[in-house]
Design a protein around this motif. Structure first.
Motif, PDB file in Angstrom:
ATOM      1  N   VAL A  51       5.853 -39.617  16.799  1.00  0.00           N
ATOM      2  CA  VAL A  51       6.115 -39.581  15.360  1.00  0.00           C
ATOM      3  C   VAL A  51       6.996 -40.758  14.948  1.00  0.00           C
ATOM      4  CG1 VAL A  51       7.287 -38.296  13.531  1.00  0.00           C
ATOM      5  CG2 VAL A  51       5.789 -37.093  15.140  1.00  0.00           C
ATOM      6  N   GLN A  52       8.040 -41.018  15.729  1.00  0.00           N
ATOM      7  CA  GLN A  52       8.941 -42.110  15.397  1.00  0.00           C
ATOM      8  C   GLN A  52       8.250 -43.467  15.514  1.00  0.00           C
ATOM      9  OE1 GLN A  52      11.936 -41.736  14.048  1.00  0.00           O
ATOM     10  NE2 GLN A  52      11.608 -39.520  14.139  1.00  0.00           N
ATOM     11  N   ALA A  53       7.312 -43.598  16.455  1.00  0.00           N
ATOM     12  CA  ALA A  53       6.567 -44.850  16.590  1.00  0.00           C
ATOM     13  C   ALA A  53       5.730 -45.114  15.342  1.00  0.00           C
ATOM     14  CB  ALA A  53       5.680 -44.808  17.828  1.00  0.00           C
ATOM     15  N   VAL A  54       5.176 -44.045  14.755  1.00  0.00           N
ATOM     16  CA  VAL A  54       4.405 -44.195  13.519  1.00  0.00           C
ATOM     17  C   VAL A  54       5.333 -44.585  12.372  1.00  0.00           C
ATOM     18  CG1 VAL A  54       2.911 -43.049  11.850  1.00  0.00           C
ATOM     19  CG2 VAL A  54       2.643 -42.550  14.279  1.00  0.00           C
ATOM     20  N   GLY A  92      -0.991 -42.894  15.617  1.00  0.00           N
ATOM     21  CA  GLY A  92      -0.896 -41.758  16.508  1.00  0.00           C
ATOM     22  C   GLY A  92      -2.118 -40.873  16.330  1.00  0.00           C
ATOM     23  N   LEU A  93      -2.340 -39.976  17.248  1.00  0.00           N
ATOM     24  CA  LEU A  93      -3.402 -38.986  17.117  1.00  0.00           C
ATOM     25  C   LEU A  93      -2.792 -37.605  17.280  1.00  0.00           C
ATOM     26  CD1 LEU A  93      -6.340 -40.483  19.250  1.00  0.00           C
ATOM     27  CD2 LEU A  93      -5.921 -40.728  16.813  1.00  0.00           C
ATOM     28  N   GLU A 108       6.529 -38.037   4.984  1.00  0.00           N
ATOM     29  CA  GLU A 108       6.348 -39.473   5.201  1.00  0.00           C
ATOM     30  C   GLU A 108       5.111 -39.795   6.013  1.00  0.00           C
ATOM     31  OE1 GLU A 108       9.137 -37.843   5.871  1.00  0.00           O
ATOM     32  OE2 GLU A 108      10.462 -38.528   4.244  1.00  0.00           O
ATOM     33  N   LEU A 109       4.437 -38.751   6.534  1.00  0.00           N
ATOM     34  CA  LEU A 109       3.272 -38.950   7.391  1.00  0.00           C
ATOM     35  C   LEU A 109       2.040 -38.281   6.802  1.00  0.00           C
ATOM     36  CD1 LEU A 109       4.898 -38.243  10.868  1.00  0.00           C
ATOM     37  CD2 LEU A 109       4.369 -40.470   9.900  1.00  0.00           C
TER      38      LEU A 109
END
Length: 283
Positions: free
Chosen positions: A222-225, A232-233, A243-244
């Protein structure tokens, strides 16, 4: 260093947030913060760089994380072997993924009713081992997701979930109703550490060799996105922050929720677990 304190440290290091780590550990945040400060005092160095947004590991913290995982893994193996030698009526269940899944909730209640007198131990696993420690002898049975290398294992399907691309909400692709894997070819994807099951890695990379940041946990994904715009998948239906966004992938093979155990293991508690899981997920 106490093993309990090291478990606290690993939880914070993997979640990169004291609040989330406290929730994961089923404790309040103040004693967790005190334990980490005491550990830093024992080490003689800061383990986390703190900010209003959360925390990041310092170089010292990164070294300790690798060592702590190794120590805790060894402690788990000792516990399993000693319990087996003592003949304790127990079963260790490895879980990968979302413990709030309704299927997991129904399974836990049904299995407890069926075996009220046994010791049921749960081992939460990060994304680097989809077998949840089966091959290392850390668990008796795994509730996880396929695909992965099934050599010497028996795997039973419980449910299939469609998969979507996890993107920042302000990403132009997040406005689409659906996407294809080819739409994401020019993006960076998260990677798992070297040595992670190749079948598992290929699936979550859409069958193609990709480049991107290395992650171990769902929160790191999640943080990488959020921070890097990494793709991410995730199975559809999981709650994410505002935010996602998750956009269904129409050419991605669904993710299978499975139960897995070592081939030939005749433990009656494992057989009962499999039967109970199959019934719970059919509801």
């Amino acid at each position: 260093m106490e093993l309990r304190t090291l478990r606290y440290f690993v939880a914070v290091a993997e979640e990169l947030h004291f609040g989330r780590a406290a929730t994961r550990l089923h404790m309040s945040q103040p004693p967790l913060s005190r334990a980490i400060k005491q550990l830093e005092a024992e080490v003689g160095a800061l383990l986390f760089a703190r900010s209003p947004a959360g925390v990041d590991l310092t170089p010292v913290g990164t070294v300790l994380l690798d060592e702590a995982r190794a120590l805790l893994g060894h402690a788990d193996r000792v516990r399993v072997r000693v319990s087996a030698a003592a003949g304790v009526a127990a079963i260790t269940v490895g879980i990968l993924g979302d413990g709030t899944d309704p299927g997991v909730t129904a399974l836990a209640a049904a299995y407890r009713r069926r075996h009220p007198g046994i010791d049921i131990r749960i081992r939460d696993t990060d994304l680097t081992d989809p077998t949840c420690g089966l091959r290392a002898g850390l668990v008796d049975v795994a509730l996880t997701r396929a695909p992965f290398d099934e050599t010497a294992l028996t795997v039973g399907a419980l449910r299939t979930d469609p998969v979507g691309a996890v993107l920042r909400a302000d990403d132009p692709l997040a406005q689409h109703d659906r996407l294809r894997l080819a739409d994401l070819n020019d993006r960076r994807w998260f990677q798992f550490p070297q040595g992670t099951d190749a079948v598992w890695q290929s699936y979550w990379n859409g069958g193609t060799v990709r480049e991107g940041p290395v992650v171990r946990t769902v929160q790191e994904c999640v943080q990488a996105v959020l921070w890097n715009g990494t793709v991410g998948l995730a199975p559809l239906g999981h709650e994410l922050s505002a935010e996602l966004a998750v956009v269904p992938l129409i050419d991605m093979t669904p993710s299978r929720v499975v139960v897995a155990w070592n081939k030939g293991d005749a433990n009656p508690l494992i057989r009962s677990f499999i039967e109970t899981a199959t019934a719970a997920y059919r509801r």
